[in-house]
Design a protein around this motif. Structure first.
Motif, PDB file in Angstrom:
ATOM      1  N   THR A  62     -16.832 -14.044   0.637  1.00  0.00           N
ATOM      2  CA  THR A  62     -16.503 -15.362   1.182  1.00  0.00           C
ATOM      3  C   THR A  62     -17.517 -15.761   2.238  1.00  0.00           C
ATOM      4  N   GLY A  63     -17.728 -14.954   3.248  1.00  0.00           N
ATOM      5  CA  GLY A  63     -18.740 -15.178   4.273  1.00  0.00           C
ATOM      6  C   GLY A  63     -18.582 -16.474   5.063  1.00  0.00           C
ATOM      7  N   GLY A  64     -19.370 -16.589   6.089  1.00  0.00           N
ATOM      8  CA  GLY A  64     -19.416 -17.796   6.913  1.00  0.00           C
ATOM      9  C   GLY A  64     -18.073 -18.235   7.445  1.00  0.00           C
ATOM     10  N   LEU A  65     -17.857 -19.555   7.460  1.00  0.00           N
ATOM     11  CA  LEU A  65     -16.620 -20.120   7.996  1.00  0.00           C
ATOM     12  C   LEU A  65     -15.412 -19.804   7.134  1.00  0.00           C
ATOM     13  N   LYS A  66     -15.649 -19.421   5.876  1.00  0.00           N
ATOM     14  CA  LYS A  66     -14.550 -19.114   4.980  1.00  0.00           C
ATOM     15  C   LYS A  66     -14.081 -17.666   5.089  1.00  0.00           C
ATOM     16  N   ALA A  67     -14.648 -16.900   5.986  1.00  0.00           N
ATOM     17  CA  ALA A  67     -14.344 -15.474   6.057  1.00  0.00           C
ATOM     18  C   ALA A  67     -12.854 -15.216   6.278  1.00  0.00           C
ATOM     19  N   VAL A  68     -12.346 -14.220   5.550  1.00  0.00           N
ATOM     20  CA  VAL A  68     -10.969 -13.761   5.699  1.00  0.00           C
ATOM     21  C   VAL A  68     -11.026 -12.501   6.549  1.00  0.00           C
ATOM     22  N   LYS A  69     -10.206 -12.431   7.607  1.00  0.00           N
ATOM     23  CA  LYS A  69     -10.204 -11.243   8.466  1.00  0.00           C
ATOM     24  C   LYS A  69      -9.759 -10.020   7.683  1.00  0.00           C
ATOM     25  N   SER A  70     -10.437  -8.915   7.889  1.00  0.00           N
ATOM     26  CA  SER A  70     -10.016  -7.655   7.293  1.00  0.00           C
ATOM     27  C   SER A  70      -8.713  -7.214   7.945  1.00  0.00           C
ATOM     28  N   VAL A  71      -7.924  -6.439   7.197  1.00  0.00           N
ATOM     29  CA  VAL A  71      -6.632  -5.973   7.691  1.00  0.00           C
ATOM     30  C   VAL A  71      -6.557  -4.466   7.531  1.00  0.00           C
ATOM     31  N   LEU A  72      -6.148  -3.772   8.586  1.00  0.00           N
ATOM     32  CA  LEU A  72      -5.870  -2.344   8.495  1.00  0.00           C
ATOM     33  C   LEU A  72      -4.368  -2.215   8.294  1.00  0.00           C
ATOM     34  N   PHE A  73      -3.979  -1.919   7.049  1.00  0.00           N
ATOM     35  CA  PHE A  73      -2.560  -1.759   6.735  1.00  0.00           C
ATOM     36  C   PHE A  73      -2.125  -0.345   7.085  1.00  0.00           C
ATOM     37  N   THR A  74      -0.959  -0.238   7.737  1.00  0.00           N
ATOM     38  CA  THR A  74      -0.409   1.050   8.152  1.00  0.00           C
ATOM     39  C   THR A  74       0.930   1.290   7.463  1.00  0.00           C
ATOM     40  N   HIS A  75       1.425   2.517   7.572  1.00  0.00           N
ATOM     41  CA  HIS A  75       2.743   2.889   7.035  1.00  0.00           C
ATOM     42  C   HIS A  75       2.861   2.567   5.543  1.00  0.00           C
ATOM     43  N   ILE A  76       1.824   2.884   4.778  1.00  0.00           N
ATOM     44  CA  ILE A  76       1.818   2.585   3.350  1.00  0.00           C
ATOM     45  C   ILE A  76       2.678   3.624   2.629  1.00  0.00           C
ATOM     46  N   PRO A  77       3.637   3.173   1.803  1.00  0.00           N
ATOM     47  CA  PRO A  77       4.453   4.121   1.044  1.00  0.00           C
ATOM     48  C   PRO A  77       3.579   5.005   0.151  1.00  0.00           C
ATOM     49  N   GLU A  78       3.997   6.238  -0.026  1.00  0.00           N
ATOM     50  CA  GLU A  78       3.196   7.226  -0.768  1.00  0.00           C
ATOM     51  C   GLU A  78       2.808   6.746  -2.165  1.00  0.00           C
ATOM     52  N   GLU A  79       3.730   6.133  -2.884  1.00  0.00           N
ATOM     53  CA  GLU A  79       3.436   5.668  -4.250  1.00  0.00           C
ATOM     54  C   GLU A  79       2.326   4.614  -4.248  1.00  0.00           C
ATOM     55  N   ASP A  80       2.406   3.653  -3.333  1.00  0.00           N
ATOM     56  CA  ASP A  80       1.369   2.623  -3.230  1.00  0.00           C
ATOM     57  C   ASP A  80       0.045   3.231  -2.772  1.00  0.00           C
ATOM     58  N   TYR A  81       0.120   4.182  -1.873  1.00  0.00           N
ATOM     59  CA  TYR A  81      -1.098   4.827  -1.352  1.00  0.00           C
ATOM     60  C   TYR A  81      -1.828   5.574  -2.471  1.00  0.00           C
ATOM     61  N   LYS A  82      -1.075   6.258  -3.314  1.00  0.00           N
ATOM     62  CA  LYS A  82      -1.688   6.978  -4.446  1.00  0.00           C
ATOM     63  C   LYS A  82      -2.410   5.997  -5.371  1.00  0.00           C
ATOM     64  N   THR A  83      -1.815   4.834  -5.585  1.00  0.00           N
ATOM     65  CA  THR A  83      -2.460   3.811  -6.430  1.00  0.00           C
ATOM     66  C   THR A  83      -3.779   3.366  -5.816  1.00  0.00           C
ATOM     67  N   ILE A  84      -3.799   3.132  -4.512  1.00  0.00           N
ATOM     68  CA  ILE A  84      -5.035   2.723  -3.840  1.00  0.00           C
ATOM     69  C   ILE A  84      -6.095   3.829  -3.963  1.00  0.00           C
ATOM     70  N   LEU A  85      -5.695   5.076  -3.776  1.00  0.00           N
ATOM     71  CA  LEU A  85      -6.649   6.184  -3.867  1.00  0.00           C
ATOM     72  C   LEU A  85      -7.228   6.338  -5.276  1.00  0.00           C
ATOM     73  N   GLU A  86      -6.474   5.965  -6.290  1.00  0.00           N
ATOM     74  CA  GLU A  86      -6.942   6.078  -7.668  1.00  0.00           C
ATOM     75  C   GLU A  86      -7.966   5.018  -8.019  1.00  0.00           C
ATOM     76  N   GLU A  87      -7.948   3.887  -7.321  1.00  0.00           N
ATOM     77  CA  GLU A  87      -8.865   2.775  -7.619  1.00  0.00           C
ATOM     78  C   GLU A  87     -10.265   3.078  -7.164  1.00  0.00           C
TER      79      GLU A  87
END
Length: 78
Positions: free
Chosen positions: A53-78
């Motif tokens: 996106t860059g520039g004025l359209k930039a979306v702030k990054s997010v540090l998500f916490t307390h991720i459920p184990e099942e969702d976390y495993k999916t992220i790690l597999e990607e």
């Protein structure tokens, strides 16, 4: 600096939709140097970034916490 948010399906969908609305590609990173990101206080964590996106359209990054184990495993597999 990323915004810190507790993981919820609604917050994740909000991030993805905003990123895509601005023409970006949402990505989730749950490893640094191949090591999964976890903390004692916040459990599983992942950094959500919006590429392209860059520039004025930039979306702030997010540090998500307390991720459920099942969702976390999916992220790690990607």
């Amino acid at each position: 600096m990323p915004v810190v948010e507790r993981w919820s399906p609604e917050k994740v969908v909000e991030f993805i939709r905003e990123c895509r609305r601005l023409g970006g590609t949402p990505m989730f990173r749950a490893r640094v140097g191949g090591v999964p990101l976890r903390t004692v206080e916040d459990g599983n964590v992942a950094l959500a970034v919006c590429w392209g996106t860059g520039g004025l359209k930039a979306v702030k990054s997010v540090l998500f916490t307390h991720i459920p184990e099942e969702d976390y495993k999916t992220i790690l597999e990607e």
